[in-house]
Design a protein around this motif. Structure first.
Motif, mmCIF file in Angstrom:
data_model
loop_
_atom_site.group_PDB
_atom_site.id
_atom_site.type_symbol
_atom_site.label_atom_id
_atom_site.label_comp_id
_atom_site.label_asym_id
_atom_site.label_seq_id
_atom_site.Cartn_x
_atom_site.Cartn_y
_atom_site.Cartn_z
ATOM 1 N N PRO A 26 0.929 -1.149 -0.085
ATOM 2 C CA PRO A 26 -0.127 -0.092 0.040
ATOM 3 C C PRO A 26 0.809 1.410 -0.075
ATOM 4 N N THR A 27 0.499 2.280 -0.940
ATOM 5 C CA THR A 27 1.460 3.326 -1.056
ATOM 6 C C THR A 27 0.748 4.642 -1.451
ATOM 7 N N VAL A 28 1.058 5.638 -0.556
ATOM 8 C CA VAL A 28 0.419 7.061 -0.851
ATOM 9 C C VAL A 28 1.420 7.687 -2.254
ATOM 10 N N ILE A 29 0.996 8.225 -3.045
ATOM 11 C CA ILE A 29 1.558 9.015 -4.014
ATOM 12 C C ILE A 29 0.923 10.602 -3.752
ATOM 13 N N ASN A 30 1.841 11.574 -3.506
ATOM 14 C CA ASN A 30 1.220 12.907 -3.654
ATOM 15 C C ASN A 30 2.141 13.928 -4.213
ATOM 16 N N ASN A 31 1.882 14.719 -4.726
ATOM 17 C CA ASN A 31 2.545 15.934 -5.461
ATOM 18 C C ASN A 31 3.513 16.598 -4.460
ATOM 19 N N VAL A 32 4.442 17.256 -4.766
ATOM 20 C CA VAL A 32 5.171 18.085 -4.199
ATOM 21 C C VAL A 32 4.497 19.398 -3.420
ATOM 22 N N GLU A 33 3.554 20.040 -4.269
ATOM 23 C CA GLU A 33 2.924 21.064 -3.801
ATOM 24 C C GLU A 33 1.677 20.603 -2.673
ATOM 25 N N THR A 34 1.245 19.469 -2.990
ATOM 26 C CA THR A 34 0.299 18.979 -2.096
ATOM 27 C C THR A 34 0.907 18.850 -0.733
ATOM 28 N N LEU A 35 2.064 18.240 -0.627
ATOM 29 C CA LEU A 35 2.526 17.838 0.634
ATOM 30 C C LEU A 35 3.059 19.020 1.274
ATOM 31 N N THR A 36 3.703 19.988 0.492
ATOM 32 C CA THR A 36 4.115 21.383 1.022
ATOM 33 C C THR A 36 3.200 22.149 2.117
ATOM 34 N N ASN A 37 1.922 21.800 1.774
ATOM 35 C CA ASN A 37 0.677 22.336 2.493
ATOM 36 C C ASN A 37 0.381 21.847 3.855
ATOM 37 N N LEU A 38 1.268 20.459 4.003
ATOM 38 C CA LEU A 38 0.591 19.915 5.315
ATOM 39 C C LEU A 38 1.320 20.472 6.444
ATOM 40 N N PRO A 39 2.339 20.934 6.796
ATOM 41 C CA PRO A 39 2.950 21.701 8.028
ATOM 42 C C PRO A 39 1.946 22.704 8.482
ATOM 43 N N LEU A 40 1.630 23.298 7.537
ATOM 44 C CA LEU A 40 0.868 24.590 8.162
ATOM 45 C C LEU A 40 -0.680 24.185 8.250
ATOM 46 N N ILE A 41 -1.253 23.253 7.600
ATOM 47 C CA ILE A 41 -2.656 22.736 7.877
ATOM 48 C C ILE A 41 -2.656 22.090 9.151
ATOM 49 N N LEU A 42 -1.470 21.355 9.582
ATOM 50 C CA LEU A 42 -1.495 20.599 10.921
ATOM 51 C C LEU A 42 -1.336 21.427 12.021
ATOM 52 N N GLU A 43 -0.426 22.898 11.564
ATOM 53 C CA GLU A 43 -0.181 23.778 12.855
ATOM 54 C C GLU A 43 -1.383 24.344 13.095
ATOM 55 N N LYS A 44 -1.996 24.957 12.085
ATOM 56 C CA LYS A 44 -3.021 26.083 12.120
ATOM 57 C C LYS A 44 -4.488 25.558 12.086
ATOM 58 N N GLY A 45 -4.461 24.231 11.793
ATOM 59 C CA GLY A 45 -5.855 23.571 11.737
ATOM 60 C C GLY A 45 -6.887 23.859 10.351
ATOM 61 N N ALA A 46 -7.470 22.707 10.122
ATOM 62 C CA ALA A 46 -8.217 22.681 9.090
ATOM 63 C C ALA A 46 -9.146 24.078 8.780
ATOM 64 N N ALA A 47 -9.899 24.267 10.035
ATOM 65 C CA ALA A 47 -10.626 25.524 9.726
ATOM 66 C C ALA A 47 -9.863 26.707 8.986
ATOM 67 N N TRP A 48 -8.681 26.726 9.517
ATOM 68 C CA TRP A 48 -7.981 28.204 8.943
ATOM 69 C C TRP A 48 -7.610 27.810 7.678
ATOM 70 N N TYR A 49 -7.432 26.719 7.202
ATOM 71 C CA TYR A 49 -6.991 26.305 6.019
ATOM 72 C C TYR A 49 -8.361 26.604 4.889
ATOM 73 N N LYS A 50 -9.338 26.161 5.544
ATOM 74 C CA LYS A 50 -10.753 26.224 4.714
ATOM 75 C C LYS A 50 -11.049 27.443 4.445
ATOM 76 N N SER A 51 -10.475 28.699 5.133
ATOM 77 C CA SER A 51 -11.113 30.034 5.266
ATOM 78 C C SER A 51 -10.367 30.611 3.880
ATOM 79 N N MET A 52 -9.470 29.861 3.199
ATOM 80 C CA MET A 52 -9.022 30.275 1.787
ATOM 81 C C MET A 52 -9.493 29.576 0.704
#
Ligand SMILES: Cc1cc2nc3c(=O)[nH]c(=O)nc-3n(C[C@H](O)[C@H](O)[C@H](O)COP(=O)(O)O)c2cc1C
Ligand code: FES
Lengths: 427, 172
Positions: free
Chosen positions: A205-231
């Motif tokens: 089983p393998t996850v394949i994600n694009n560079v840009e997709t993955l680069t979003n993750l640190p901010l989403i995990l730090e600031k939360g889903a609601a913050w991200y969804k506001s954009m």
């Protein structure tokens, strides 16, 4: 993590962000540490699901949902970062890799924890030789600093990262061809199903994600889903890097909320079209795009999100916006895209291999002024015969510019067969 | 005797260590880059050496060389100058750049200069579309980008390399 006007291209405000100490000073790896020490893997997946983040590699598939497909009774799991970036008109991942590499690496690490992978690969196109060597050094620094390796932060979790260089093949951006290539085979797509989430790298089983997709993750995990969804928009949340190229005064990468209009990108950020010419067409997803014909000025007000671009007959894809003004010969343009796909067809399935060969012959004949009017219809027919019959999306991509080009800009093609056929170009 | 292994014992081990031992076939691409480092193409002997290290057939290794565009089974210029002529670059004059560069060097596209130093080729998108004209140089085991180019800039770099190579030959 400090928020600057840019969330992904933060190196534009923070000097030397590619240095570990600088990245750490700006909150680097706090999200990863929090995830590993305080969160269950399922909680991480839920947070990413809730953020609405969609894959930036082209298909726009919801990232958290993709992760949840990995079966928990088959091990090990792998994460693979897709840094093959080869679509003509796309150069966004390269800027992240060069300017903000640690945020990408942290993203890969968060994804790995979420699916409990202990080994992750970053597959880079061979041309990114220098980038890969710099990443290797950064990975070694992270091992030394205790962010990679065994028993991270005193937990049972262990993780290793590795880079892998491709060697010049667009098809290796397609996720199953990428896996074949990483396994040391020809980069040719696999039949699906099974999908990589169940049978991926080395059959696991393998996850394949694009560079840009993955680069979003640190901010989403730090600031939360609601913050991200506001954009962004309701169904296409967050920010996106638009690679702007072609007939514009200031080509480059622009990180903007999803849903920004073509007009704002081209005129406010891109400085408009050279010599005040008119936009005649737009390819929003690189060479793979269905061409948008700007028959009415209001089409420029289309918001660039997955739904709105689809609603006008094209697709956002990787958001590689190629601007085409009224000096461009669209028959020449189609000859360029078709030549690309002929060169890049992997040869595994017949419709794509033979079809791109014939489309290339016909398109060359047309722009060289040696074609008959029937050749235009023949080119269209060949394209229609390829559509829907290929093993992977490359074949589908190859006909997009052909069919939408001939349908909407037929006079450009006729111009070549009616005698006056010069070998016009765009440049 | 495995020449590749003999020449680069540490590098071969480092490459193999990147992949699970039971899937060492994954190492074929990095090993081909290693084999290509010295001469800018993969010598026949290296196909056999790699096949032996990975326990796969020589044909399998050769097919990888044939499939991927950055590996060569024949010698070309010591430096391969690869100019992107894909659509976004072509909209910014890449075709003309390539043509003029070839004229200045007195060669056809795909040809090699008489001194054997430079091969000039058209290639597909290099992810540098906003900095056209652009080319990459493959040689000395590296790939290096040259962006926002003009024929003058490119020629200046070419002359620099020529001078460097000549100086080295004088010394030896
Ligand atoms: C012909 C072809 C080329 C592709 N090239 C790339 C690429 O260069 N980079 C990329 O991230 N995805 C590429 N994709 C999409 C991948 O198959 C895959 O959907 C993606 O990596 C998933 O990541 P995401 O969900 O984060 O977008 C390509 C797809 C096709 C059909
Ligand atoms: S089109 Fe030339 S680098 Fe992208």
């Amino acid at each position: 993590m400090t928020t600057t006007p840019h969330l992904l291209l933060r190196h534009r405000e923070i000097a030397n962000l590619d240095q570990l100490e600088v990245y750490l000073q700006h909150g680097g790896f706090e999200a990863f540490k929090k995830v590993v020490t305080q969160m269950q893997p399922a909680q991480v997946i839920d947070e990413v699901k809730a953020s609405g983040l969609r894959g930036r590699g082209g298909a726009g598939f919801p990232t958290g949902i993709k992760w949840s497909f990995l079966p928990n009774n088959l091990w090990p799991h792998y994460v693979v970062c897709n840094a093959d970036e080869s679509e003509p008109g796309t150069f966004k991942d390269r800027e992240i890799l060069e300017g903000n590499p640690f945020q990408l690496l942290e993203g890969v690490m968060i994804a790995s924890y979420a699916v409990q992978a202990n080994l992750a690969y970053i597959y880079l196109r061979g041309e990114f030789w220098q980038i890969a060597h710099r990443l290797d050094e950064k990975i070694a620094e992270l091992e030394k600093a205790g962010f990679l390796g065994e028993n991270l932060f005193g937990t049972p979790y262990s993780l290793q990262l590795r880079t892998h260089l491709g060697a010049g093949a667009y098809i290796c951006g397609e996720e199953t061809a990428l896996l074949e290539s990483l396994e040391g085979k020809l980069g040719q797509p696999r039949l699906r199903p099974p999908f990589p989430a169940v049978v991926g790298l080395y059959g696991k089983p393998t996850v394949i994600n694009n560079v840009e997709t993955l680069t979003n993750l640190p901010l989403i995990l730090e600031k939360g889903a609601a913050w991200y969804k506001s954009m962004g928009t309701e169904r296409s949340p967050g920010v996106k890097i638009f690679s702007l190229s072609g007939c514009v005064n200031r080509p480059g990468n622009y990180e903007l909320p999803l849903g920004t209009t073509f007009r704002e990108l081209i005129y406010t950020h891109g400085g408009g079209v050279p010599e005040g010419r008119q936009v005649r067409g737009i390819m929003p997803a690189g060479a793979s795009s269905a061409i948008i014909s700007i028959t009415e000025d209001r089409l420029l007000d289309t918001p660039m999100d997955y739904e709105s671009v689809a609603a006008i007959g094209s697709q956002l894809g990787s958001a590689s916006v190629i601007v085409l003004d009224d000096s461009v010969d669209f028959a020449w343009l189609v000859s360029k895209t078709v030549n690309f796909f002929k060169h890049e067809s992997c040869g595994k399935c017949t419709p794509c291999r033979e079809g791109t060969f014939w489309m290339n012959r016909l398109a060359q004949r047309i722009i060289n002024g040696r074609a008959t009017p029937e050749d235009i219809s023949l080119l269209e027919t060949v394209a229609n015969q390829i559509a829907g019959k290929c093993l992977c999306a490359l074949g589908e991509f190859s006909v997009m510019a052909v069919t939408t080009g001939i349908r909407q800009f037929r006079s450009d093609f006729e111009h070549h067969v009616n005698g006056s056929g010069s070998t016009a170009t765009g440049g | 005797m495995n020449q590749l292994l003999q020449k680069y014992p540490e590098e071969v081990q480092q490459i193999l260590a990147k992949y699970p031992p039971e899937f060492k076939r994954s190492a074929v691409m990095p090993l081909l880059y290693l084999a290509q480092r010295e001469a800018n193409y993969v010598p026949r002997q290296a196909l056999q050496d790699i096949a032996e290290i990975l326990e796969i057939s020589t044909t399998d290794v050769a097919s990888i060389v044939g499939f991927y565009t950055l590996y060569y089974d024949e010698p070309g210029g010591r430096y391969r100058i690869q100019v992107c002529t894909d659509l976004p670059c072509a909209l910014r004059g890449a075709d003309r750049f390539l043509q003029e560069l070839c004229e200045r060097l007195g060669i056809e596209e795909g040809g090699t200069t008489p001194d054997g130093l430079f091969t000039v080729e058209a290639v597909k998108c290099l992810a540098a579309c906003h900095r056209a004209p652009v080319f990459q140089v493959q040689g000395d085991g590296e790939i290096v980008y040259h962006e926002n180019q003009s024929v003058e800039l490119a020629m200046a770099w070419i002359e620099e390399v020529r001078a460097r190579v000549a100086a080295k030959e004088d010394r030896s």
